[in-house]
Motif scaffolding. Structure first.
Motif, PDB file in Angstrom:
ATOM      1  N   ASP A  98     -17.095 -20.335 -32.651  1.00  0.00           N
ATOM      2  CA  ASP A  98     -17.863 -21.012 -31.601  1.00  0.00           C
ATOM      3  C   ASP A  98     -17.332 -22.403 -31.305  1.00  0.00           C
ATOM      4  O   ASP A  98     -17.873 -23.114 -30.443  1.00  0.00           O
ATOM      5  N   ASP A 151     -16.827 -31.474 -38.659  1.00  0.00           N
ATOM      6  CA  ASP A 151     -17.579 -31.392 -37.418  1.00  0.00           C
ATOM      7  C   ASP A 151     -16.664 -31.695 -36.235  1.00  0.00           C
ATOM      8  O   ASP A 151     -15.866 -32.638 -36.271  1.00  0.00           O
ATOM      9  N   GLU A 206     -17.504 -32.869 -33.398  1.00  0.00           N
ATOM     10  CA  GLU A 206     -17.920 -34.044 -32.645  1.00  0.00           C
ATOM     11  C   GLU A 206     -17.329 -35.333 -33.193  1.00  0.00           C
ATOM     12  O   GLU A 206     -16.962 -36.229 -32.437  1.00  0.00           O
ATOM     13  N   ASN A 259      -9.072 -25.340 -29.579  1.00  0.00           N
ATOM     14  CA  ASN A 259     -10.451 -24.925 -29.766  1.00  0.00           C
ATOM     15  C   ASN A 259     -10.733 -23.702 -28.898  1.00  0.00           C
ATOM     16  O   ASN A 259     -10.374 -23.675 -27.718  1.00  0.00           O
ATOM     17  N   SER A 308     -25.318 -32.120 -37.483  1.00  0.00           N
ATOM     18  CA  SER A 308     -24.150 -31.251 -37.660  1.00  0.00           C
ATOM     19  C   SER A 308     -24.227 -30.473 -38.963  1.00  0.00           C
ATOM     20  O   SER A 308     -24.017 -29.258 -39.001  1.00  0.00           O
ATOM     21  N   LYS A 332     -17.434 -25.163 -33.001  1.00  0.00           N
ATOM     22  CA  LYS A 332     -18.229 -26.313 -33.423  1.00  0.00           C
ATOM     23  C   LYS A 332     -17.758 -26.932 -34.738  1.00  0.00           C
ATOM     24  O   LYS A 332     -18.247 -27.990 -35.130  1.00  0.00           O
ATOM     25  N   LYS A 379     -13.653 -24.957 -26.140  1.00  0.00           N
ATOM     26  CA  LYS A 379     -13.578 -26.218 -25.399  1.00  0.00           C
ATOM     27  C   LYS A 379     -12.113 -26.606 -25.217  1.00  0.00           C
ATOM     28  O   LYS A 379     -11.232 -26.114 -25.916  1.00  0.00           O
ATOM     29  N   GLU A 406     -26.908 -27.886 -38.806  1.00  0.00           N
ATOM     30  CA  GLU A 406     -26.549 -26.760 -37.945  1.00  0.00           C
ATOM     31  C   GLU A 406     -25.548 -25.854 -38.645  1.00  0.00           C
ATOM     32  O   GLU A 406     -25.617 -24.632 -38.522  1.00  0.00           O
ATOM     33  N   TRP A 460     -10.121 -22.887 -36.259  1.00  0.00           N
ATOM     34  CA  TRP A 460     -11.415 -23.205 -35.668  1.00  0.00           C
ATOM     35  C   TRP A 460     -12.448 -22.129 -35.981  1.00  0.00           C
ATOM     36  O   TRP A 460     -12.107 -20.951 -36.089  1.00  0.00           O
ATOM     37  N   GLN A 520     -26.105 -18.349 -36.054  1.00  0.00           N
ATOM     38  CA  GLN A 520     -24.732 -17.932 -35.851  1.00  0.00           C
ATOM     39  C   GLN A 520     -24.617 -16.407 -35.831  1.00  0.00           C
ATOM     40  O   GLN A 520     -25.432 -15.701 -36.415  1.00  0.00           O
TER      41      GLN A 520
END
Length: 764
Positions: free
Chosen positions: A72, A89, A91, A30, A162, A74, A33, A165, A69, A172
């Motif tokens: 950003d 997503d 998450e 990522n 998610s 996400k 992260k 967004e 990815w 973005q």
């Protein structure tokens, strides 16, 4: 001496060495992260934290062929063997979007955002407000299908943001998702969700350097290996295999690996206009999906309810026939309503077959479904249609700014048509609500009358029952008992069904058309579903124009034959990497763009016996064509000879002009034994030489470098010995400074590439 060797600091601290259940075939860090996404050989996608804690596992159902990815971090894009690209997503791994951009396997993905935000005349970075939130509440979600638990539809729950967004692209930076397939097609999607272009490298005709204007060539049987969009969005570097063909001279070059540079400057030059169009269009597509699913759920609920009604009341027809009567259920009910004596079939049906419990059950099913449909319209379908109408109005306004938006294909006529269809659909929604309300009222009144009749037949008190209207019962029996206007408006039909409209109403519609505002005289004759299909068709036509326009403006600017490949159809894995670094490679190079392209690849041993076991690095290729026209070349290259006893497994360009090499021992007793090493080489330390271009198709540029090979030495670079035999992939994170390596014995090793030089490294 041995003590000094044992105590020396080892480069690249080993963070951990963990077993994996299945061999990893693709891995990507990522960018924002400490997360590592991996695709396994059994087609599962795993997401791990840096401490190897697993966050989630998903199984797309098809073989995974590529990962990438979002800039950003996400969301992650997944390329599948059937040509589908799915977005998930970060998450929880839930599906956010599915794009069917290709027809064959998506072999590479690259997601790049604009690194140089444009400025207006006052030196400020322009921001574009999505004005929808000023006038409308948050966009509605897809309604839940009855009987499904949360998540079964493949979309996120209402409690999760998610999907919203992802769709809300106003938050973005402008970004492009590029995808390449094995048949030579490359697709471009703004924000990863709005298709804006598609090209096929087979169709490009490229001028040959140093040859007169008649000399052009094109690729045959091409397959894409890797695509990389420059950070300024001006160029796309493509590594592909194929056979060069010079049509004018009838010449054919050898099958090999080639490097292409495509001119994608339209994305940078018109990014402000493309941003605004994609912002509106992507949200319209999301809302269109809400309408489609709403209609599907409504049709399913109403069909189930009317099936319950028919299941009970069809038995009356059988009873009438069994009793030898020549009448219809409607006639029998009308006789009962008129005060006539109850006929045997009606008595048997009301007292035995239906009963009070049956009436209440059917009434609950039909009237309950009607209320559910009204809620779906009010909470999902109608709000989505209203927001679509507003967003189409925004696009219609942009299309009238011809100086800016005509060049990207925003057609005013098509936008006017789509906007009008949005308004017509809202009119149809209003009519559907009136029809639905009337039908539900008629059903409810009919069931109240039946309850009254059953109470009288059973000689029970009926004073507490709801009242009914006899005239409405007559209307129901004549027009609704064996007809279903609600289903007629919702259900698809093989034959176009037209709603009957009286002549007086049609004449009034024509008068309104003459008055102005819209041009469609026949919208009242169409069903709600037909109107939606017409709306969808107008959207596709309107958005296809920018897609087609942008596709025609993506051109092949230059090509470079690298090395021959076996002509056999079996694919061979070739380690390769493409990246862009800031800086100018030569003082006379134009400074319009601050990024230099670097292309690295392993040179196969078979065609080049004199430069065997080498790695090639090119730089400055994307500006070479413009440089040649100015009288010099910007293309430079170097060949690196892998240390004796090793061969390259994989490689990756790292930050600050560095290249990470993953090497295996060349001779081991088995593929699972032996050891490997990881090495970092700085390109600034390498003796790059200028490469002159040849006009001949069978001339491979690497031949020029065979006399200037740079021999890598284990002691002259940062090298870490790995106590395992390793396999591809090598996953390197430039933003996090880490690398993951995979052993043949199904183990994952993660190294920190930027350790503290004063810290003693781990021992293995």
């Amino acid at each position: 001496m041995e003590t000094d060797e044992a105590m020396r600091v080892l480069p690249f601290q080993l963070q951990f060495d963990k077993p994996v259940a299945s061999q990893i075939k693709i891995a990507e860090w990522n960018p924002e992260k400490d997360l590592l996404a991996m695709a396994t050989e059994d087609s599962k996608i795993l997401l791990h934290r840096f401490n190897w804690q697993r966050l989630w596992t998903i199984s797309p159902g098809k073989s995974v062929t590529s990962l990438c990815w979002r800039p950003d971090g996400k969301a992650i894009a997944v390329g599948l063997e059937d040509g589908t690209i799915t977005l998930h997503d970060v998450e929880n791994g839930k599906l956010l979007r599915s794009l069917k951009s290709h027809t064959v396997a998506v072999v590479c993905l690259n997601w790049e955002e604009d690194a140089q935000p444009s400025k207006n005349d006052f030196g400020n970075i322009p921001t574009y407000e999505d004005r929808t939130s000023r006038f409308f509440p948050p966009a509605p979600r897809i309604p839940q299908m009855p009987g499904l638990v949360s998540g079964d539809t493949g979309f996120t729950d209402d409690s999760e943001d998610s999907f919203r967004e992802l769709a809300n692209s106003s938050h973005q930076r402008f970004s492009i998702l590029c995808s390449g397939d094995k048949d030579g097609s490359i697709c471009f999607n703004i924000f990863g969700i709005f298709p804006i272009g598609k090209i096929n490298i087979h169709k490009f005709h490229v001028a040959i350097p140093n040859v007169d204007e008649q000399g052009t060539c094109r690729l045959l049987n091409a397959s894409i290996y890797k695509v990389a969009l420059s950070k300024d969005l001006f160029h796309l570097t493509v590594l592909c295999s194929g056979q060069l063909s010079q049509e004018e001279l009838g010449g054919h070059g050898m099958h090999g690996l080639h490097c292409l540079v495509l001119d994608t400057s339209i994305f940078s030059k018109r990014k402000d206009e493309l941003y605004q169009v994609a912002l509106q269009a992507s949200n319209i597509e999301d809302l269109t999906e809400v309408i489609r699913e709403s209609l599907t759920v409504m049709c399913k609920q109403w069909t189930d309810a009317t099936h319950t009604f028919r299941e009970k009341f069809d038995s009356l027809s059988t009873l009438i026939v069994d009793n030898g009567l020549d009448s219809s259920p409607q006639e029998e009910f009308l006789s009962l309503l008129g005060g006539a004596r109850t006929s045997p079939p009606i008595h048997q049906f009301l007292a035995n077959s239906l009963g009070e419990t049956g009436v209440k059950r059917v009434s609950k099913a039909v009237c309950g479904a009607g209320k559910e449909l009204q809620l779906i319209v009010l909470n999902h379908l109608q709000p989505a249609a209203e927001i679509i109408g507003f967003r189409m109005g925004e696009l219609r306004g942009l299309s009238r700014w011809r100086a800016r938006f005509h060049g990207i294909g925003l057609d005013e006529k098509l936008m006017n048509n789509a906007t009008e269809n949005s308004g017509m659909f809202l009119v149809q929604v209003e009519r559907f609500m009136r029809v639905l309300s009337s039908v539900v009222q008629q059903f409810s009144n009919f069931f109240n009358w039946l309850l009254k009749c059953i109470k009288l037949l059973m000689q029970e008190p009926s004073d507490q029952l709801p009242r009914y209207n006899s005239e409405l019962v007559v209307i129901f029996l004549k027009f609704l008992y064996d007809q279903d206007p609600v289903r007629q408006l919702l259900e698809p039909s093989e034959v176009d069904h037209h709603v009957d409209v009286d002549l007086e109403t049609m004449e009034r519609v024509r008068d309104l058309v003459n008055f102005g505002g819209f041009s469609d005289c026949n919208y009242l004759r169409r069903t709600l579903l037909k109107e939606f299909q017409l709306l969808e068709s107008s959207f596709k036509e309107a958005f296809l124009m920018p897609f087609t326009t942008i596709s025609t403006k993506i051109l092949c600017e230059d090509f470079l034959p690298l090395f021959p490949l076996p002509s056999s159809p079996t694919s061979v894995f070739i380690p390769m990497s493409v990246s862009y670094y800031k800086g100018i490679s030569q003082p006379h190079q134009a400074s319009d763009h601050d990024f230099i392209d670097y292309v690295s690849f392993q040179v196969p041993n078979e065609p080049f016996s004199d430069i065997a076991n080498c790695i090639g690095i090119l730089r400055g290729f994307m500006h070479d064509m413009s440089s040649i026209k100015k009288g010099y070349t910007s293309l430079e290259a170097v060949l690196l000879s892998v240390p004796s006893g090793y061969h390259c497994v994989d490689l990756s360009l790292y930050k600050d002009g560095q290249i990470v090499l993953l090497l295996n021992e060349a001779c081991t007793s088995s593929e699972n034994s032996g050891e490997a090493c990881m090495m970092i080489v700085r390109t600034s330390d390498l003796p790059f030489v200028s490469v002159s271009r040849s006009p001949y198709l069978d001339h491979w540029e690497l031949h020029q470098l065979k006399d200037s090979v740079f021999y890598l030495q284990m002691g002259n670079a940062k090298v870490r010995i790995i106590p395992h035999s390793v396999v591809a992939p090598l996953a390197v994170s430039a933003s996090r400074g880490v690398a993951s390596v995979y052993a043949t014995r199904k183990r994952a090793l993660v190294y920190i590439l930027e350790e503290d030089e004063d810290e003693v490294s781990d021992t293995e």
